[in-house]
Write an enzyme that holds these catalytic residues in place. Structure first.
Site: not given
Ligand code: SAM
Length: 421
Positions: A287, A330
């Site tokens: 992440d 999404h």
């Molecule tokens: C909606 S959450 C989903 C988290 C996890 N997969 C879950 O289902 O509980 C989206 C995740 O994408 C991560 N995220 C957003 N932009 C990102 C990036 N550019 N690279 C890596 N992770 C990212 C956020 O920090 C967050 O943890």
């Protein structure tokens, strides 16, 4: 006066009568029969019957309430109960009320929370009227399962997360959509979120800059899928057969079994390791650096490797058996999803690596309210929940073959299994 866009044959006197009549009277007898039958099944401890009963009960409320009552439910009760709950969280009311079933008085709780007893009395009356607390006598209340759950931050954080970093975006949606001539929002740098929060940054940029938002969001995500069927549960996706037995070359202890890309605090990999403790191969959590800095120690203790990584850059773990994206795509419109997918594809080994996409797949009819609500949340940040045909178009266009869409409950939390073409 009739609504300017709502010209219908119903005259004004009829509308006044409709406003105080049940919404869908013809549906009421059938729903009552359904509830009677489902209630019996629920008492027989059939877990699906609880969900069916809840759906029927909700439909009965919608059929039975008058339009005027529906308007007040939307405009008064849902917004104001939000304010009462968040204030309760802020002052420690739910913790003070406790997790035993002993009733407490407003006077006792006012002392513990240091809140004006008159104000606390008003808050608690509303919380009881909305089913958050149980009133047992004059100025006396008992906790419910809901209020007990709000004593833990991982659950209660949903409220301040929403009010500080989402709700203003939802409230701005009608204005934003009018400003953009009611075209479907797909630009993540120009959204209702930006308008409502008066910001030039996206939601995820705020997550990176605001430790409180990051903690609340990751707490919320940690319990997001709780109580729903999970792809790794027995009877959903055949993990052993699809990930281990089918692997050629055979996966060994040195190889990477699963990379959770954008895996937040690692709750999915923790659940996977606990459910499948004996599978060979390494588990990797990725992440943003700001997020993985807060990953709890138990993740590393269970042998999960933790890496800071931006999924808009080249994937650093090459040739894993499976890459896993849960509620990631999404968040982004198709063009940015294609960038995320291209970075993953470049790291995948043809004929060996899989991509597992864990997302809602909206059915053509009968979409569930949790999914449609989430679609509006996504709309406010310029993305969307997708239907099956939208998923297939996105993945085909990105050069991935959909092996199968594994689904449990009305498309909620489906698993889309993909390979390189
Ligand atoms: C909606 S959450 C989903 C988290 C996890 N997969 C879950 O289902 O509980 C989206 C995740 O994408 C991560 N995220 C957003 N932009 C990102 C990036 N550019 N690279 C890596 N992770 C990212 C956020 O920090 C967050 O943890």
């Amino acid at each position: 006066m009739p609504h300017k866009h709502g010209a219908r044959n119903t005259d004004i006197a009829d509308v006044a009568q409709l406003a105080i009549s049940p919404n869908l009277p013809a549906h009421i007898p059938l729903l009552l029969d359904q509830i009677h039958a489902q209630g019996k099944e629920y008492l027989d401890v059939n877990p699906q019957a609880r969900l069916d009963l809840l759906e029927s009960a909700r439909s009965l409320v919608y059929a039975l309430e008058t339009p005027r009552e529906a308007i007040l439910r939307h405009c008064w009760s849902e917004t104001t109960s939000y304010a009462a709950i968040e204030t309760g969280i802020n002052v420690g009311l739910f913790t003070a009320l406790g997790t035993d079933d002993n009733p407490k008085t407003v006077a006792q709780l006012a002392k513990t929370t240091n809140v004006d007893p008159v104000l606390l009395g008003r808050i608690m009356k509303h919380l009881a009227a909305m089913g958050v607390l149980l009133e047992t006598g004059k100025d006396t209340y008992q906790p419910t399962g809901f209020s007990k759950t709000l004593t833990e931050e991982k659950y209660s954080d949903a409220f301040p997360l929403m009010t500080t970093r989402f709700t203003q975006g939802f409230l701005a949606l009608p204005t934003f959509l009018a400003q953009t001539n009611h075209t479907n929002p797909t630009n993540p740098t120009h959204t209702a979120f930006h308008l409502g929060h008066n910001t030039t940054h996206s939601f995820f940029e705020h997550v990176q800059r605001e430790p409180d938002t990051a903690r609340r969001f990751n707490n919320h995500m940690g319990v997001y899928a709780q109580g729903r069927p999970r792809w790794m549960d027995p009877g959903f996706y055949p993990v052993q057969q699809q990930l281990i037995e089918g692997a050629v070359p055979t996966i060994d202890a040195e190889g990477v079994l699963l990379v959770d890309v954008g895996g937040s605090f690692g709750h999915d990999l923790l659940a996977f390791r606990r459910m499948w403790p004996d599978l060979p191969g390494r588990l990797v959590l990725q992440d943003l650096p700001e997020v993985v800095a807060g990953v709890p120690a138990e993740v590393a203790e269970l042998g999960v490797e933790v890496l800071g990584y931006d999924f808009f850059t080249a994937q650093t773990v090459v040739g894993a058996r499976a890459y896993y994206l849960h509620s990631i795509l999404h968040d982004w419109p198709d063009d940015l999803c294609r960038t995320i997918l291209a970075n993953l594809k470049a790291a995948m080994t043809p004929g060996y690596s899989k991509l597992l996409i864990n997302e809602n797949v909206i059915p053509d009819t009968g979409a569930y309210w949790e999914t449609t609500s989430l679609d509006f949340i996504m709309m406010s940040i310029g993305s969307a929940e997708r239907t099956e045909s939208q998923w297939r178009a996105l993945l085909d266009g990105a050069g991935l073959r959909v092996v199968r869409i594994w689904a449990a409950q009305r498309g909620v939390e489906s698993l889309i299994e993909c390979e390189l073409v």
